[in-house]
Design a protein around this motif. Structure first.
Motif, PDB file in Angstrom:
ATOM      1  N   GLU A  29     -33.550 -48.687  79.166  1.00 33.27           N
ATOM      2  CA  GLU A  29     -34.436 -49.401  80.099  1.00 33.27           C
ATOM      3  C   GLU A  29     -34.095 -50.887  80.140  1.00 33.27           C
ATOM      4  O   GLU A  29     -34.101 -51.507  81.205  1.00 33.27           O
ATOM      5  N   VAL A  30     -33.824 -51.457  78.968  1.00 32.08           N
ATOM      6  CA  VAL A  30     -33.450 -52.874  78.907  1.00 32.08           C
ATOM      7  C   VAL A  30     -32.165 -53.114  79.690  1.00 32.08           C
ATOM      8  O   VAL A  30     -32.082 -54.033  80.512  1.00 32.08           O
ATOM      9  N   LEU A  31     -31.160 -52.279  79.459  1.00 36.83           N
ATOM     10  CA  LEU A  31     -29.883 -52.442  80.162  1.00 36.83           C
ATOM     11  C   LEU A  31     -30.050 -52.287  81.665  1.00 36.83           C
ATOM     12  O   LEU A  31     -29.425 -53.007  82.452  1.00 36.83           O
ATOM     13  N   ASP A  32     -30.918 -51.379  82.082  1.00 35.10           N
ATOM     14  CA  ASP A  32     -31.156 -51.171  83.512  1.00 35.10           C
ATOM     15  C   ASP A  32     -31.810 -52.394  84.144  1.00 35.10           C
ATOM     16  O   ASP A  32     -31.438 -52.816  85.249  1.00 35.10           O
ATOM     17  N   VAL A  33     -32.775 -52.987  83.448  1.00 34.51           N
ATOM     18  CA  VAL A  33     -33.480 -54.134  84.034  1.00 34.51           C
ATOM     19  C   VAL A  33     -32.617 -55.391  84.011  1.00 34.51           C
ATOM     20  O   VAL A  33     -32.724 -56.239  84.901  1.00 34.51           O
ATOM     21  N   ILE A  34     -31.726 -55.498  83.031  1.00 29.34           N
ATOM     22  CA  ILE A  34     -30.811 -56.638  82.993  1.00 29.34           C
ATOM     23  C   ILE A  34     -29.776 -56.525  84.113  1.00 29.34           C
ATOM     24  O   ILE A  34     -29.417 -57.515  84.756  1.00 29.34           O
ATOM     25  N   GLY A  35     -29.291 -55.313  84.358  1.00 26.59           N
ATOM     26  CA  GLY A  35     -28.274 -55.122  85.387  1.00 26.59           C
ATOM     27  C   GLY A  35     -26.927 -55.663  84.930  1.00 26.59           C
ATOM     28  O   GLY A  35     -26.546 -55.505  83.773  1.00 26.59           O
ATOM     29  N   GLU A  36     -26.201 -56.305  85.849  1.00 30.96           N
ATOM     30  CA  GLU A  36     -24.915 -56.964  85.560  1.00 30.96           C
ATOM     31  C   GLU A  36     -23.816 -55.984  85.165  1.00 30.96           C
ATOM     32  O   GLU A  36     -22.812 -56.376  84.566  1.00 30.96           O
ATOM     33  N   ARG A  37     -23.951 -54.699  85.518  1.00 30.63           N
ATOM     34  CA  ARG A  37     -22.940 -53.698  85.150  1.00 30.63           C
ATOM     35  C   ARG A  37     -21.591 -54.044  85.766  1.00 30.63           C
ATOM     36  O   ARG A  37     -21.488 -54.294  86.965  1.00 30.63           O
ATOM     37  N   GLY A  38     -20.556 -54.038  84.927  1.00 31.31           N
ATOM     38  CA  GLY A  38     -19.212 -54.273  85.418  1.00 31.31           C
ATOM     39  C   GLY A  38     -18.942 -55.687  85.895  1.00 31.31           C
ATOM     40  O   GLY A  38     -17.985 -55.916  86.642  1.00 31.31           O
ATOM     41  N   LYS A  39     -19.743 -56.660  85.432  1.00 28.41           N
ATOM     42  CA  LYS A  39     -19.577 -58.040  85.898  1.00 28.41           C
ATOM     43  C   LYS A  39     -19.111 -59.004  84.824  1.00 28.41           C
ATOM     44  O   LYS A  39     -18.640 -60.097  85.129  1.00 28.41           O
ATOM     45  N   ASP A  40     -19.267 -58.622  83.550  1.00 32.62           N
ATOM     46  CA  ASP A  40     -18.909 -59.516  82.455  1.00 32.62           C
ATOM     47  C   ASP A  40     -18.422 -58.669  81.282  1.00 32.62           C
ATOM     48  O   ASP A  40     -19.137 -57.777  80.810  1.00 32.62           O
ATOM     49  N   THR A  41     -17.213 -58.945  80.806  1.00 37.94           N
ATOM     50  CA  THR A  41     -16.594 -58.132  79.751  1.00 37.94           C
ATOM     51  C   THR A  41     -17.468 -58.036  78.503  1.00 37.94           C
ATOM     52  O   THR A  41     -17.642 -56.954  77.937  1.00 37.94           O
ATOM     53  N   LEU A  42     -18.014 -59.172  78.073  1.00 37.42           N
ATOM     54  CA  LEU A  42     -18.808 -59.176  76.842  1.00 37.42           C
ATOM     55  C   LEU A  42     -20.077 -58.358  76.998  1.00 37.42           C
ATOM     56  O   LEU A  42     -20.379 -57.496  76.160  1.00 37.42           O
ATOM     57  N   LEU A  43     -20.821 -58.599  78.069  1.00 36.17           N
ATOM     58  CA  LEU A  43     -22.044 -57.825  78.291  1.00 36.17           C
ATOM     59  C   LEU A  43     -21.734 -56.333  78.405  1.00 36.17           C
ATOM     60  O   LEU A  43     -22.474 -55.502  77.870  1.00 36.17           O
TER      61      LEU A  43
END
Length: 198
Positions: free
Chosen positions: A140-154
């Protein structure tokens, strides 16, 4: 892990201040004291970041992981609240929500609001790992943060937290600061301490 650079008195006073800040600001938001949609988004952002800081401060104070876990799990509702108020911005103001939700995109990282949000997000994700929070909550946290595929570290942190089918960006938002930390995910374990120290 107790931060020995600060005294017990420092943490005790700081934690009281944060607790009061969250409580009073949330009460004012619930009471309708902030009259414009953008004010409410600003305030929701402040409460969300205070919630992260509260968990970090408890960790730095050396609190029991059970207590830190409780404060870490309490962050998500505040982040959902921020999304709720962003959704309520007028249609012609929706473009401005990126100023509250976006983590990258600043040319100059130092002192920018975006990198501050990025740092808070990394703290939050680290706390989820340290406290062994349930996978469903983490997703749920990852879904609300978003940013998938936009930053290598995240992306690498998210995969380490269980988001296994996540695409990995070839780029970093803030390479001048986070290149070594990002590389630590891709090197043999014996080289990781050197990169982390750097």
């Amino acid at each position: 892990m107790r931060d020995t650079r600060r005294s017990n008195d420092y943490f005790e006073e700081f934690l009281v201040d944060i607790e009061v800040g969250i409580k009073e600001t949330q009460e004012a938001l619930d009471a309708g004291n902030f009259t414009t949609p953008s004010e409410r988004v600003n305030v929701a952002q402040r409460i969300y970041q205070l919630a992260i800081m509260r968990a970090v401060a408890h960790y730095s104070y050396g609190a029991h992981l059970g207590d830190i876990k409780r404060y870490t799990e309490a962050i998500l509702p505040y982040r959902k609240q921020l999304t709720h108020y962003c959704d309520k911005l007028p249609v012609n103001h929706q473009i401005y929500r990126h100023a509250f939700e976006k983590l990258g995109g600043q040319i100059d990282a130092v002192g920018s609001p975006n990198i501050n949000r990025y740092i808070y997000t990394l703290w939050w994700l680290a706390l989820l790992q340290a406290c062994d929070v349930a996978p469903a909550h983490i997703q749920e946290v990852l879904d609300v943060i978003g940013e998938r595929g936009k930053d290598t570290l995240l992306d690498n942190v998210a995969i380490a937290l269980g988001d296994n089918d996540r695409p990995i960006s070839p780029t970093l938002y803030y390479p001048e600061i986070y290149q070594n930390l990002s590389l630590a995910f891709r090197v043999p374990s014996e080289h990781q301490p050197d990169l982390l120290n750097q």
